[in-house]
Design a protein around this motif. Structure first.
Motif, mmCIF file in Angstrom:
data_model
loop_
_atom_site.group_PDB
_atom_site.id
_atom_site.type_symbol
_atom_site.label_atom_id
_atom_site.label_comp_id
_atom_site.label_asym_id
_atom_site.label_seq_id
_atom_site.Cartn_x
_atom_site.Cartn_y
_atom_site.Cartn_z
ATOM 1 N N GLY A 239 13.644 -6.808 6.260
ATOM 2 C CA GLY A 239 14.749 -6.536 7.185
ATOM 3 C C GLY A 239 14.327 -6.983 8.569
ATOM 4 O O GLY A 239 13.858 -8.111 8.741
ATOM 5 N N LEU A 240 14.460 -6.084 9.555
ATOM 6 C CA LEU A 240 13.972 -6.413 10.895
ATOM 7 C C LEU A 240 12.443 -6.343 10.847
ATOM 8 O O LEU A 240 11.874 -5.268 10.648
ATOM 9 C CB LEU A 240 14.528 -5.427 11.916
ATOM 10 C CG LEU A 240 14.413 -5.791 13.397
ATOM 11 C CD1 LEU A 240 15.209 -4.789 14.235
ATOM 12 C CD2 LEU A 240 13.014 -5.879 13.913
ATOM 13 N N THR A 241 11.819 -7.488 10.968
ATOM 14 C CA THR A 241 10.354 -7.544 10.922
ATOM 15 C C THR A 241 9.871 -7.980 12.309
ATOM 16 O O THR A 241 9.956 -9.167 12.656
ATOM 17 C CB THR A 241 9.883 -8.524 9.821
ATOM 18 O OG1 THR A 241 10.673 -9.720 9.900
ATOM 19 C CG2 THR A 241 10.033 -7.921 8.443
ATOM 20 N N GLN B 218 19.562 -6.954 10.340
ATOM 21 C CA GLN B 218 19.375 -8.055 9.394
ATOM 22 C C GLN B 218 20.255 -7.863 8.154
ATOM 23 O O GLN B 218 20.800 -6.783 7.942
ATOM 24 C CB GLN B 218 17.906 -8.137 8.978
ATOM 25 C CG GLN B 218 16.960 -8.398 10.137
ATOM 26 C CD GLN B 218 17.187 -9.755 10.792
ATOM 27 O OE1 GLN B 218 17.236 -10.780 10.125
ATOM 28 N NE2 GLN B 218 17.355 -9.759 12.110
ATOM 29 N N ALA B 219 20.332 -8.917 7.367
ATOM 30 C CA ALA B 219 21.038 -8.911 6.072
ATOM 31 C C ALA B 219 22.493 -8.457 6.219
ATOM 32 O O ALA B 219 22.950 -7.556 5.508
ATOM 33 C CB ALA B 219 20.284 -8.042 5.061
ATOM 34 N N LYS B 220 23.215 -9.111 7.126
ATOM 35 C CA LYS B 220 24.604 -8.682 7.376
ATOM 36 C C LYS B 220 25.582 -9.364 6.421
ATOM 37 O O LYS B 220 26.639 -8.836 6.139
ATOM 38 C CB LYS B 220 24.979 -8.987 8.828
ATOM 39 C CG LYS B 220 24.316 -8.007 9.799
ATOM 40 C CD LYS B 220 24.684 -8.271 11.219
ATOM 41 C CE LYS B 220 23.891 -9.424 11.763
ATOM 42 N NZ LYS B 220 23.916 -9.608 13.181
ATOM 43 N N ASP B 221 25.231 -10.565 5.924
ATOM 44 C CA ASP B 221 26.167 -11.279 5.050
ATOM 45 C C ASP B 221 25.650 -11.279 3.613
ATOM 46 O O ASP B 221 24.465 -11.041 3.374
ATOM 47 C CB ASP B 221 26.336 -12.717 5.548
ATOM 48 C CG ASP B 221 25.013 -13.434 5.549
ATOM 49 O OD1 ASP B 221 24.665 -14.045 4.532
ATOM 50 O OD2 ASP B 221 24.274 -13.345 6.566
ATOM 51 N N PRO B 222 26.550 -11.543 2.644
ATOM 52 C CA PRO B 222 26.157 -11.433 1.229
ATOM 53 C C PRO B 222 24.986 -12.334 0.848
ATOM 54 O O PRO B 222 24.137 -11.928 0.047
ATOM 55 C CB PRO B 222 27.421 -11.858 0.466
ATOM 56 C CG PRO B 222 28.535 -11.655 1.441
ATOM 57 C CD PRO B 222 27.976 -11.816 2.814
ATOM 58 N N ILE B 223 24.890 -13.520 1.459
ATOM 59 C CA ILE B 223 23.791 -14.430 1.068
ATOM 60 C C ILE B 223 22.448 -13.850 1.502
ATOM 61 O O ILE B 223 21.486 -13.783 0.725
ATOM 62 C CB ILE B 223 24.013 -15.839 1.667
ATOM 63 C CG1 ILE B 223 25.235 -16.470 1.006
ATOM 64 C CG2 ILE B 223 22.778 -16.728 1.485
ATOM 65 C CD1 ILE B 223 25.652 -17.807 1.555
ATOM 66 N N SER B 224 22.388 -13.390 2.755
ATOM 67 C CA SER B 224 21.093 -12.838 3.197
ATOM 68 C C SER B 224 20.805 -11.503 2.504
ATOM 69 O O SER B 224 19.638 -11.137 2.312
ATOM 70 C CB SER B 224 21.011 -12.726 4.719
ATOM 71 O OG SER B 224 22.163 -12.144 5.227
ATOM 72 N N LEU C 85 8.057 0.250 0.014
ATOM 73 C CA LEU C 85 8.689 -0.817 0.802
ATOM 74 C C LEU C 85 9.445 -0.198 1.975
ATOM 75 O O LEU C 85 10.269 0.702 1.779
ATOM 76 C CB LEU C 85 9.673 -1.577 -0.096
ATOM 77 C CG LEU C 85 10.535 -2.648 0.565
ATOM 78 C CD1 LEU C 85 9.678 -3.803 1.069
ATOM 79 C CD2 LEU C 85 11.572 -3.175 -0.434
ATOM 80 N N VAL C 86 9.154 -0.688 3.185
ATOM 81 C CA VAL C 86 9.926 -0.280 4.362
ATOM 82 C C VAL C 86 11.103 -1.243 4.526
ATOM 83 O O VAL C 86 10.936 -2.465 4.437
ATOM 84 C CB VAL C 86 9.046 -0.312 5.645
ATOM 85 C CG1 VAL C 86 9.900 -0.202 6.905
ATOM 86 C CG2 VAL C 86 8.021 0.816 5.611
ATOM 87 N N LEU C 87 12.290 -0.695 4.748
ATOM 88 C CA LEU C 87 13.468 -1.509 5.066
ATOM 89 C C LEU C 87 13.928 -1.108 6.456
ATOM 90 O O LEU C 87 14.274 0.055 6.696
ATOM 91 C CB LEU C 87 14.602 -1.242 4.075
ATOM 92 C CG LEU C 87 14.467 -1.827 2.682
ATOM 93 C CD1 LEU C 87 15.745 -1.561 1.880
ATOM 94 C CD2 LEU C 87 14.183 -3.325 2.719
ATOM 95 N N GLU C 88 13.918 -2.066 7.384
ATOM 96 C CA GLU C 88 14.229 -1.743 8.775
ATOM 97 C C GLU C 88 15.530 -2.420 9.209
ATOM 98 O O GLU C 88 15.692 -3.640 9.051
ATOM 99 C CB GLU C 88 13.066 -2.200 9.681
ATOM 100 C CG GLU C 88 13.314 -1.886 11.161
ATOM 101 C CD GLU C 88 12.077 -2.021 12.040
ATOM 102 O OE1 GLU C 88 10.976 -2.262 11.516
ATOM 103 O OE2 GLU C 88 12.236 -1.873 13.269
ATOM 104 N N HIS C 89 16.424 -1.628 9.788
ATOM 105 C CA HIS C 89 17.662 -2.091 10.430
ATOM 106 C C HIS C 89 18.478 -3.036 9.524
ATOM 107 O O HIS C 89 18.752 -4.182 9.884
ATOM 108 C CB HIS C 89 17.300 -2.796 11.740
ATOM 109 C CG HIS C 89 18.377 -2.682 12.786
ATOM 110 N ND1 HIS C 89 19.442 -1.818 12.696
ATOM 111 C CD2 HIS C 89 18.557 -3.360 13.953
ATOM 112 C CE1 HIS C 89 20.208 -1.958 13.752
ATOM 113 N NE2 HIS C 89 19.712 -2.876 14.525
#
Ligand code: KIV
Length: 278
Positions: free
Chosen positions: A143-145, A157-163, A182-186
């Motif tokens: 995500g936000l790294t 991050q990851a706002k659209d289906p492809i990402s 796993l950390v997932l940020e923003h």
């Protein structure tokens, strides 16, 4: 706590609490608060070393801060939170052997029992695989790294289906490579929730909604101590204001020292004859 215990938490449906710490004082607070794990995050570059990004912090500094964190823990060793230390920028991107040496330096010279690294590119997956096969537990971070700030910014991050699909693939790959968490940020809450459901390893969110297996926060942000908080980490209290007000009260309350009455020096009973007396 050991890395495997976080998996047990997930299996038993117990939410995992991870807080950052950077020295003995913050570690003692976080341990007393009951955190399952302490992350010695490279955010300490900004929070306590005053850098503009996380990039400048060195491996030696990360080891030094992790040792201080270990010294702050008070509980018996088998009841202490798990300590995870971030591998800093460019300590694991310049070849597999160098990555093993960097992670090894952390585990050999500090009380950390695991490292965290950012990204899910094939090169990073190879590093995770090699570290895990060398006996080093690894936490992933997608995500936000912040180490990629110059490429991705501090944006959601990851706002659209492809990402979103790309991030899901990286998360699965990191699990397959052996990450224990796993950390997932923003990232969008639905994405983080879906991955928490799908993955066997715990997903620890920050700015990723409520449906993760656990949450991680930068302690200084949570306490409202940092000058600028990220939008996804509202402070629990206005720590900075409270501290400054208290200190200002102390500074302002200092009284001038009482005037001293001058004392006449006692006349000597006997004085050495001066050479000028002759
Ligand atoms: O460095 C850090 O504090 C982190 C958290 C934001 C997850 O990586």
């Amino acid at each position: 706590m050991r890395p495997a215990d976080l998996l047990t938490c997930k299996q038993e449906g117990r939410p995992i609490a991870v807080l950052t710490a950077w020295d003995a004082l913050s570690a003692a607070l976080v341990e007393e608060a009951g955190a399952d794990a302490i992350l010695v995050g490279d955010s300490l570059a900004m929070v306590v070393l005053g850098h503009a990004t996380t990039l400048p912090v060195t491996l030696e500094e990360m080891v030094m801060h992790t040792r201080a964190v270990g010294r702050g823990l008070q509980r018996p060793a088998n009841q202490q939170p798990l300590i995870i230390t971030d591998l800093p920028f460019l300590s694991y991107q310049c070849g597999l052997d160098q990555a093993v040496a960097a992670a090894g330096q952390v585990l050999k010279n500090s009380p950390a029992a695991a490292v965290k690294l950012e990204g899910g590119e094939p090169e990073t997956l190879a590093v995770v695989d090699r570290l895990v096969r060398s006996g080093i537990p690894v936490m992933g971070h997608l995500g936000l790294t912040p180490q990629s700030v110059h490429r991705l910014g501090y944006r959601r991050q990851a706002k659209d289906p492809i990402s979103q699909e790309r991030l899901k693939r990286s998360a699965r790959d990191l699990q397959a490579a052996g990450c224990f968490a796993l950390v997932l940020e923003h990232v969008p809450a639905e994405l983080a929730g879906a991955l928490s459901q799908e993955l066997q390893i715990p997903v620890i969110g920050i700015g990723a909604g409520e449906e993760c297996d656990g949450q991680v926060r930068v302690t200084a942000d949570l306490l409202g101590l940092t000058a600028k908080q990220p939008p996804f980490c509202p402070p629990l209290l206005q720590g900075r204001e409270l501290c400054v007000d208290a200190l200002r009260g102390w500074v302002g309350g200092l009284q001038p020292a009482p005037p001293t009455t001058p004392t006449t020096p006692a006349a000597p009973h006997y004085s050495e004859p001066s050479p000028l007396d002759h």
